[in-house]
Motif scaffolding. Structure first.
Motif, PDB file in Angstrom:
ATOM      1  N   GLN A  81       0.849  -1.191   0.000  1.00 55.95           N
ATOM      2  CA  GLN A  81       0.000   0.000   0.000  1.00 55.95           C
ATOM      3  C   GLN A  81       0.889   1.248   0.000  1.00 55.95           C
ATOM      4  O   GLN A  81       1.641   1.483   0.950  1.00 55.95           O
ATOM      5  CB  GLN A  81      -0.924  -0.013   1.209  1.00 55.95           C
ATOM      6  N   PRO A  82       0.834   2.042  -1.068  1.00 55.38           N
ATOM      7  CA  PRO A  82       1.756   3.172  -1.216  1.00 55.38           C
ATOM      8  C   PRO A  82       1.654   4.222  -0.118  1.00 55.38           C
ATOM      9  O   PRO A  82       2.591   5.001   0.078  1.00 55.38           O
ATOM     10  CB  PRO A  82       1.397   3.767  -2.581  1.00 55.38           C
ATOM     11  N   ALA A  83       0.555   4.241   0.621  1.00 57.05           N
ATOM     12  CA  ALA A  83       0.418   5.235   1.696  1.00 57.05           C
ATOM     13  C   ALA A  83       1.397   4.979   2.832  1.00 57.05           C
ATOM     14  O   ALA A  83       1.737   5.894   3.586  1.00 57.05           O
ATOM     15  CB  ALA A  83      -1.016   5.219   2.237  1.00 57.05           C
ATOM     16  N   PHE A  84       1.860   3.729   2.966  1.00 54.96           N
ATOM     17  CA  PHE A  84       2.710   3.377   4.105  1.00 54.96           C
ATOM     18  C   PHE A  84       4.142   3.104   3.665  1.00 54.96           C
ATOM     19  O   PHE A  84       4.380   2.424   2.670  1.00 54.96           O
ATOM     20  CB  PHE A  84       2.152   2.136   4.819  1.00 54.96           C
ATOM     21  N   GLY A  85       5.072   3.633   4.424  1.00 56.52           N
ATOM     22  CA  GLY A  85       6.488   3.418   4.138  1.00 56.52           C
ATOM     23  C   GLY A  85       7.323   3.997   5.264  1.00 56.52           C
ATOM     24  O   GLY A  85       6.802   4.597   6.207  1.00 56.52           O
ATOM     25  N   GLY A  86       8.615   3.832   5.166  1.00 55.30           N
ATOM     26  CA  GLY A  86       9.511   4.382   6.171  1.00 55.30           C
ATOM     27  C   GLY A  86      10.506   3.362   6.677  1.00 55.30           C
ATOM     28  O   GLY A  86      10.532   2.216   6.222  1.00 55.30           O
ATOM     29  N   LYS A  87      11.311   3.780   7.624  1.00 56.64           N
ATOM     30  CA  LYS A  87      12.395   2.947   8.144  1.00 56.64           C
ATOM     31  C   LYS A  87      12.013   2.192   9.411  1.00 56.64           C
ATOM     32  O   LYS A  87      12.841   1.490   9.986  1.00 56.64           O
ATOM     33  CB  LYS A  87      13.607   3.832   8.445  1.00 56.64           C
ATOM     34  N   ILE A  88      10.756   2.335   9.843  1.00 60.41           N
ATOM     35  CA  ILE A  88      10.316   1.708  11.089  1.00 60.41           C
ATOM     36  C   ILE A  88       9.132   0.779  10.804  1.00 60.41           C
ATOM     37  O   ILE A  88       8.150   1.186  10.171  1.00 60.41           O
ATOM     38  CB  ILE A  88       9.909   2.772  12.126  1.00 60.41           C
ATOM     39  N   LEU A  89       9.236  -0.462  11.268  1.00 52.84           N
ATOM     40  CA  LEU A  89       8.123  -1.403  11.202  1.00 52.84           C
ATOM     41  C   LEU A  89       7.513  -1.487  12.592  1.00 52.84           C
ATOM     42  O   LEU A  89       8.217  -1.755  13.563  1.00 52.84           O
ATOM     43  CB  LEU A  89       8.616  -2.786  10.765  1.00 52.84           C
ATOM     44  N   VAL A  90       6.215  -1.222  12.689  1.00 60.39           N
ATOM     45  CA  VAL A  90       5.496  -1.358  13.960  1.00 60.39           C
ATOM     46  C   VAL A  90       4.649  -2.617  13.846  1.00 60.39           C
ATOM     47  O   VAL A  90       3.745  -2.692  13.014  1.00 60.39           O
ATOM     48  CB  VAL A  90       4.613  -0.128  14.257  1.00 60.39           C
ATOM     49  N   ALA A  91       4.974  -3.619  14.651  1.00 59.58           N
ATOM     50  CA  ALA A  91       4.345  -4.930  14.508  1.00 59.58           C
ATOM     51  C   ALA A  91       3.718  -5.391  15.809  1.00 59.58           C
ATOM     52  O   ALA A  91       4.046  -4.895  16.889  1.00 59.58           O
ATOM     53  CB  ALA A  91       5.380  -5.955  14.042  1.00 59.58           C
ATOM     54  N   GLY A  92       2.809  -6.354  15.696  1.00 59.89           N
ATOM     55  CA  GLY A  92       2.115  -6.879  16.863  1.00 59.89           C
ATOM     56  C   GLY A  92       3.027  -7.651  17.805  1.00 59.89           C
ATOM     57  O   GLY A  92       4.201  -7.902  17.526  1.00 59.89           O
ATOM     58  N   LYS A  93       2.460  -8.028  18.923  1.00 61.61           N
ATOM     59  CA  LYS A  93       3.186  -8.707  20.006  1.00 61.61           C
ATOM     60  C   LYS A  93       3.785 -10.036  19.551  1.00 61.61           C
ATOM     61  O   LYS A  93       3.231 -10.720  18.705  1.00 61.61           O
ATOM     62  CB  LYS A  93       2.211  -8.945  21.158  1.00 61.61           C
TER      63      LYS A  93
END
Length: 196
Positions: free
Chosen positions: A65-77
């Motif tokens: 999804q082009p709206a999301f990007g960056g150097k940080i992945l925020v993931a579930g537990k």
């Protein structure tokens, strides 16, 4: 020496799934290479692409999804559970992530990440939920990670939280040291100790 990490300020990719194991991060069939390069293209391969011969990107998966990007992945537990393959850290780093944020990491994954200059930032369940919700609603939200002061901040809401990191690994990341580099950096101290 590797790239130093002192702070990371970036938008993030919110992967709102729990218990992501290393086989989901990088499937076993892609582990044939021995160098760290090239694994990023197969990061989350079975979630990112269809299983037919054309391997088309799945439009509903967050990395597509082009709206999301960056150097940080925020993931579930419970991120990085499963096998001990170091390739999982290689794939995340090769894709372009410098940090993974979760409320719990498997120990072996955490160590592999730190050894590959991928910063695992462990936060509370509540702060993680807040970050995921914020980034999902506002993809341009930036997250700031201050390794020196061990603080992570949501720049949209102003909320922040401290995180814990092993002191030795923190020193290595701040200075761009692997284990050998660190020993070389204290060579004079070692020699003085030996003379005593």
């Amino acid at each position: 020496m590797r790239n130093k990490i002192s702070s990371i300020h970036s938008t993030a990719v919110p992967l709102d799934k729990e218990h992501i194991d290393t086989d989901q991060i990088i499937p076993a069939r892609f582990l044939k290479a021995t160098s760290r390069e090239g694994f990023g293209e197969n990061l989350f391969r079975d979630w990112r692409y269809t299983h037919d011969d054309e391997a088309r990107p799945k439009v509903d998966f967050i990395l597509n999804q082009p709206a999301f990007g960056g150097k940080i992945l925020v993931a579930g537990k419970n991120f990085g559970c499963g096998s001990s393959r170091e390739h999982a850290a290689w794939a995340l780093k090769d894709y372009g992530f410098d940090a993974v944020v979760s409320s719990f990491f498997a120990d072996i994954f955490k160590n592999n990440a730190l050894n590959n200059f991928l910063l695992p930032v462990q936060i509370s369940d509540d702060f993680l939920r807040s970050l995921l919700d914020t980034v999902l609603l506002h993809p341009d939200t930036e997250i700031s990670i201050d390794l020196e002061n061990q603080q992570i901040s949501n720049t949209l809401t102003g909320a922040s939280e401290s995180f814990v990191i092993d002191a030795y690994k923190k020193t290595c990341l701040l200075n761009g040291y692997d284990d050998i580099d660190y020993l070389l950096s204290i060579r004079d101290d070692i020699e003085r100790f030996e003379k005593r």
